[in-house]
Design an enzyme around this catalytic site. Structure first.
Site, PDB file in Angstrom:
ATOM      1  N   PRO A   2       0.810  -1.185   0.000  1.00 32.00           N
ATOM      2  CA  PRO A   2       0.000   0.000   0.000  1.00 32.00           C
ATOM      3  C   PRO A   2       0.860   1.258   0.000  1.00 32.00           C
ATOM      4  CG  PRO A   2      -0.694  -1.558   1.682  1.00 32.00           C
ATOM      5  CD  PRO A   2       0.411  -2.157   0.948  1.00 32.00           C
ATOM      6  N   GLU A   3       0.595   2.101  -0.941  1.00 32.04           N
ATOM      7  CA  GLU A   3       1.205   3.430  -0.910  1.00 32.04           C
ATOM      8  C   GLU A   3       0.167   4.367  -0.293  1.00 32.04           C
ATOM      9  OE1 GLU A   3       3.211   4.418  -4.641  1.00 32.04           O
ATOM     10  OE2 GLU A   3       3.147   2.321  -5.220  1.00 32.04           O
ATOM     11  N   ARG A 110       3.496 -10.970   4.529  1.00 31.28           N
ATOM     12  CA  ARG A 110       4.960 -10.833   4.568  1.00 31.28           C
ATOM     13  C   ARG A 110       5.476 -10.283   5.892  1.00 31.28           C
ATOM     14  NH1 ARG A 110       6.847  -8.299  -1.084  1.00 31.28           N
ATOM     15  NH2 ARG A 110       8.884  -8.854  -0.278  1.00 31.28           N
ATOM     16  N   ARG A 152      21.474  16.939  -5.211  1.00 32.06           N
ATOM     17  CA  ARG A 152      21.257  15.482  -5.175  1.00 32.06           C
ATOM     18  C   ARG A 152      21.452  14.904  -6.566  1.00 32.06           C
ATOM     19  NH1 ARG A 152      17.380  13.002  -0.741  1.00 32.06           N
ATOM     20  NH2 ARG A 152      18.423  11.221  -1.676  1.00 32.06           N
TER      21      ARG A 152
END
Length: 271
Positions: A2-3, A110, A152
């Site tokens: 799930p995001e 999991r 970055r």
DNA sequence: AGGAAAACCTGCGTGC
DNA sequence: TGCACGCAGGTTTTCC
């Protein structure tokens, strides 16, 4: 896992059911999640009433009078409201029995998720303390992201998945948002121009909002609090579409690996 | 520091 | 049918 859209869909499904109700019993069948489920949960929660059900990043925050239950669904977790008659299935690790007889049931094959108890202000919890802004809030904007991307050199896809930069963007929606913004996921973050950054911020917000509206994405495990799958997987532009024609230009979607994760994009549309 | 990789798990699809 | 392998919505930890 799930995001953000799947966690938000779950939150919306359980908020009204839980709020105001007292917890009757807590059943922990398997405490071995990412971190052990606290063994005091039964004593702590029994009789306590739910005051609020909120979300921060991909964490669900179930607020009680004396503290907060912090729940993460990991990669395969679901949280469902079921009747007491519902048979317990494999991987149904934790139940919270409500006073109306229903059960909030946590399943996570999991076991990458977690259920933790925190008595101070939620923002002080180590897992939540250094998270970036919520993507759908006004503090996540082009000026902010420009600062974060400066210096970055990592690929932009990896950077927008960094929860210190912005929360809630996982592997599916990172590919989808970059497609929408027409940006090559491999581009070093610091090389993005201001107008690309603006497009990316807009794309992240729009992608997540669309996914919430579609009830999230179900690849395999995800279901909402009522057991329904999401529908966003039916409308992805990039994710999971390797070799299939781009919905915009018809050239084949390409799959690559970035940071040990699959990335999907259209080399023709995304520069 | 930032960045890459390993680690934590189970289940499922693929190919031999 | 069995087995080895690789892969899956995440994030922390470890190492350079």
């Amino acid at each position: 896992m799930p995001e953000l859209p799947e966690v938000e869909t779950t939150r919306r499904g359980i908020a009204d059911i839980l709020t105001g109700q007292a917890i009757e019993t807590v059943t922990v069948r398997d405490p071995r999640l990412r971190w052990p489920v606290p063994d005091h949960l039964q004593q702590t929660l029994q009789g306590q009433r739910v005051r609020s059900v909120e979300r921060r990043a991909k964490y669900l925050l179930i607020g009680f009078e004396h503290g907060t239950l912090i729940v993460h669904l990991g990669m395969s977790g679901t949280l469902r409201v079921v009747t007491a008659a519902r048979a317990v299935e494999k991987h149904d690790h934790v139940d919270l029995a409500l006073e109306d007889g229903r059960i909030l049931r946590y399943r996570d094959p999991r076991r990458f998720g977690c259920i933790l108890w925190h008595e101070q202000a939620t923002a002080t919890h180590p897992l939540l303390a250094s998270l970036g802004p919520e993507p759908l809030s006004d503090t996540f904007n082009a000026d902010y992201l420009k600062l974060q991307l400066a210096r970055r050199q990592a690929a932009i896809k990896l950077v927008i998945m960094d929860q210190h930069v912005v929360v809630g963007v996982g592997n599916i929606y990172a590919s989808e948002a970059l497609f929408r913004a027409r940006i090559d996921p491999q581009k070093p973050a610091a090389t993005l121009k201001k107008r690309e950054i603006t497009a990316l911020v807009d794309a992240i917000k729009a992608t997540l909002a669309d996914a919430i509206a579609a009830g999230g994405t179900t690849l395999r495990d995800y279901v909402d609090s009522s057991g329904n799958t999401g529908y966003f997987q039916l409308q992805t532009y990039a994710y999971g579409r390797a070799g299939e024609p781009c919905r915009v230009c018809n050239s084949p979607i390409v799959e690559i690996r970035q940071g040990q994760r699959a990335t999907f994009f259209c080399p023709n549309c995304q520069k």
